[in-house]
Structures are given as C-alpha cells and as structure tokens.
Design a protein around this motif. Structure first.
Motif, mmCIF file in Angstrom:
data_model
loop_
_atom_site.group_PDB
_atom_site.id
_atom_site.type_symbol
_atom_site.label_atom_id
_atom_site.label_comp_id
_atom_site.label_asym_id
_atom_site.label_seq_id
_atom_site.Cartn_x
_atom_site.Cartn_y
_atom_site.Cartn_z
ATOM 1 N N SER A 33 0.924 -1.182 -0.133
ATOM 2 C CA SER A 33 -0.185 0.021 0.187
ATOM 3 C C SER A 33 1.063 1.341 0.055
ATOM 4 N N HIS A 34 0.347 2.423 -0.525
ATOM 5 C CA HIS A 34 1.006 3.482 -0.483
ATOM 6 C C HIS A 34 0.069 4.735 -0.401
ATOM 7 N N ASP A 35 0.241 5.697 0.600
ATOM 8 C CA ASP A 35 -0.604 6.908 0.738
ATOM 9 C C ASP A 35 0.082 8.129 0.196
ATOM 10 N N PHE A 36 -0.475 8.678 -0.776
ATOM 11 C CA PHE A 36 0.107 9.913 -1.512
ATOM 12 C C PHE A 36 -0.110 11.094 -0.522
ATOM 13 N N GLY A 37 -0.962 10.863 0.547
ATOM 14 C CA GLY A 37 -1.115 12.035 1.343
ATOM 15 C C GLY A 37 -2.106 13.056 0.619
ATOM 16 N N SER A 38 -1.903 14.526 0.711
ATOM 17 C CA SER A 38 -2.489 15.484 -0.015
ATOM 18 C C SER A 38 -1.955 15.729 -1.326
ATOM 19 N N GLU A 43 -1.400 19.727 -10.083
ATOM 20 C CA GLU A 43 0.003 19.290 -10.437
ATOM 21 C C GLU A 43 0.076 18.084 -11.034
ATOM 22 N N GLY A 44 -1.012 17.502 -11.498
ATOM 23 C CA GLY A 44 -1.013 16.480 -12.438
ATOM 24 C C GLY A 44 -0.820 15.061 -11.685
ATOM 25 N N ALA A 45 -0.572 14.134 -12.811
ATOM 26 C CA ALA A 45 -0.274 12.626 -12.118
ATOM 27 C C ALA A 45 0.761 12.404 -11.173
ATOM 28 N N VAL A 46 0.607 11.551 -10.223
ATOM 29 C CA VAL A 46 1.786 11.127 -9.298
ATOM 30 C C VAL A 46 1.941 9.731 -9.457
ATOM 31 N N THR A 47 3.016 9.232 -9.181
ATOM 32 C CA THR A 47 3.696 7.680 -9.278
ATOM 33 C C THR A 47 4.255 7.414 -7.995
ATOM 34 N N CYS A 48 3.797 5.827 -7.759
ATOM 35 C CA CYS A 48 4.626 5.260 -6.878
ATOM 36 C C CYS A 48 5.154 3.797 -7.343
ATOM 37 N N TYR A 93 -1.391 7.383 -10.809
ATOM 38 C CA TYR A 93 -2.775 8.128 -10.647
ATOM 39 C C TYR A 93 -2.854 9.357 -11.038
ATOM 40 N N ASN A 94 -3.889 9.711 -11.890
ATOM 41 C CA ASN A 94 -4.207 11.053 -12.393
ATOM 42 C C ASN A 94 -5.375 11.729 -11.618
ATOM 43 N N PRO A 95 -4.976 12.944 -11.044
ATOM 44 C CA PRO A 95 -6.222 13.447 -9.867
ATOM 45 C C PRO A 95 -6.963 14.480 -10.984
ATOM 46 N N GLN A 96 -6.877 14.755 -12.018
ATOM 47 C CA GLN A 96 -7.544 15.504 -12.689
ATOM 48 C C GLN A 96 -9.076 15.395 -12.463
ATOM 49 N N GLY A 97 -9.589 16.165 -12.221
ATOM 50 C CA GLY A 97 -11.193 16.230 -12.088
ATOM 51 C C GLY A 97 -11.776 15.206 -11.104
ATOM 52 N N ARG A 98 -10.875 15.047 -10.198
ATOM 53 C CA ARG A 98 -11.156 13.995 -9.235
ATOM 54 C C ARG A 98 -10.932 14.421 -7.573
ATOM 55 N N PRO A 99 -11.389 15.624 -7.530
ATOM 56 C CA PRO A 99 -11.099 16.354 -6.020
ATOM 57 C C PRO A 99 -11.612 15.505 -4.773
ATOM 58 N N GLY A 100 -11.022 15.142 -3.683
ATOM 59 C CA GLY A 100 -11.473 14.525 -2.506
ATOM 60 C C GLY A 100 -10.506 13.184 -2.407
ATOM 61 N N GLU A 101 -10.896 12.310 -1.279
ATOM 62 C CA GLU A 101 -10.460 11.376 -0.929
ATOM 63 C C GLU A 101 -10.436 10.186 -2.061
ATOM 64 N N PHE A 102 -9.433 9.360 -2.032
ATOM 65 C CA PHE A 102 -9.516 8.219 -3.023
ATOM 66 C C PHE A 102 -8.936 7.086 -2.347
ATOM 67 N N ILE A 103 -9.102 6.002 -2.830
ATOM 68 C CA ILE A 103 -8.830 4.532 -2.511
ATOM 69 C C ILE A 103 -8.866 3.898 -3.696
ATOM 70 N N LYS A 104 -7.680 3.440 -4.358
ATOM 71 C CA LYS A 104 -7.658 2.497 -5.425
ATOM 72 C C LYS A 104 -6.896 1.246 -5.203
ATOM 73 N N GLU A 105 -7.249 0.609 -6.064
ATOM 74 C CA GLU A 105 -6.785 -0.965 -5.814
ATOM 75 C C GLU A 105 -6.113 -1.384 -7.367
ATOM 76 N N VAL A 125 -5.596 12.106 -0.804
ATOM 77 C CA VAL A 125 -6.948 13.275 -0.961
ATOM 78 C C VAL A 125 -6.151 14.079 -1.932
ATOM 79 N N VAL A 126 -7.065 14.390 -2.898
ATOM 80 C CA VAL A 126 -6.895 15.361 -3.910
ATOM 81 C C VAL A 126 -7.409 16.527 -3.493
ATOM 82 N N LEU A 127 -6.739 17.768 -3.414
ATOM 83 C CA LEU A 127 -6.906 19.038 -3.143
ATOM 84 C C LEU A 127 -7.584 19.595 -4.539
ATOM 85 N N PRO A 128 -8.742 20.282 -4.556
ATOM 86 C CA PRO A 128 -9.221 20.857 -5.726
ATOM 87 C C PRO A 128 -8.396 22.253 -6.094
#
Length: 131
Positions: A33-38, A43-48, A93-105, A125-128
């Motif tokens: 598991s990985h938590d990106f935090g806020s 800023e666009g996509a993030v990778t782990c 993970y691409n946060p564009q258009g997805r503000p709020g908390e997320f959990i993906k598998e 959590v994606v900050l708008p």
C-alpha cells in the motif's frame, strides 16, 4: 547382499519424488500500500512503486496488473524476474477532475502458486484547483 541392494534401490525410488522439490517462484512484495497524502489537482499525475523480490528458485512472471478505472495506470516488468532478483510495479494516479479522498486497488497476477493474485492499494486526498 543382492537383496539388500535391491531393497535400497526400491526405497530410493519410492522416496525420490518426496525428496525432489518443485522449483517455484515466490513473489515477495515489500509493501502493498501507498498513501500519497494530500496532492494538488493542478500538479497532475503522481507515481509510486511497489518493489517485488523473487524469493523462489524459478523465474517469476508478472502476468498482468490491472486497475479499477482509467485514473489509475499500472506498469510492470515484461521480462521474468530471476530468482533472487527484484523488479517493480509502477502505479500512476491522475487526479484531474477527481477532488476528494480516493482509495484505488491494482490487482497483480503472477505465476507464484501461493500468491497468484496480489492486491496493491493506493490512497490519498486530491486538493481541488485553487482559483
């Protein structure tokens, strides 16, 4: 003496399959598991990365890695991972258009008989957009 030799040969033939171990890969994910935090949406996509070590004695094959939706994109080694060697699953993970908390598998399928399917989890959590 001949009887003893025949008896020993028969015992060895009977025990040989039990003594012979099947060579098999063992997928050892050092984290699942990985938590990106806020993360700011603008800023666009993030990778782990999720490291995997082959602790077995046969090549480990990552058969597939699939996500629940198009916002999460996994990539994985296309070549087998040799015994004692490591590889990694990258998850973007691409946060564009997805503000709020997320959990993906992400489901990873391997040729490890004991751990055929491994579930990796990302969250945050994606900050708008700040306008």
């Amino acid at each position: 003496m001949k009887k003893v030799t025949i008896l020993l040969a028969m015992i060895m033939v009977a025990l040989l399959p039990a003594l012979a171990e099947d060579k098999a890969p063992v997928a050892n994910f050092t984290k699942t598991s990985h938590d990106f935090g806020s993360i700011p949406e603008e800023e666009g996509a993030v990778t782990c990365t999720f490291p995997v070590v082959n602790d077995g004695d046969a090549p480990l094959v990552i058969i597939s890695a699939s996500a629940q939706c198009g916002c999460t994109r996994p990539s994985f080694p296309q070549k087998p991972i040799a015994p004692g060697k490591s590889g990694e699953i990258k998850v973007t993970y691409n946060p564009q258009g997805r503000p709020g908390e997320f959990i993906k598998e992400v489901k990873v399928k391997t040729n490890d008989k004991k751990h055929r399917t491994v579930k990796l989890k990302i969250s945050g959590v994606v900050l708008p957009y700040r306008r």
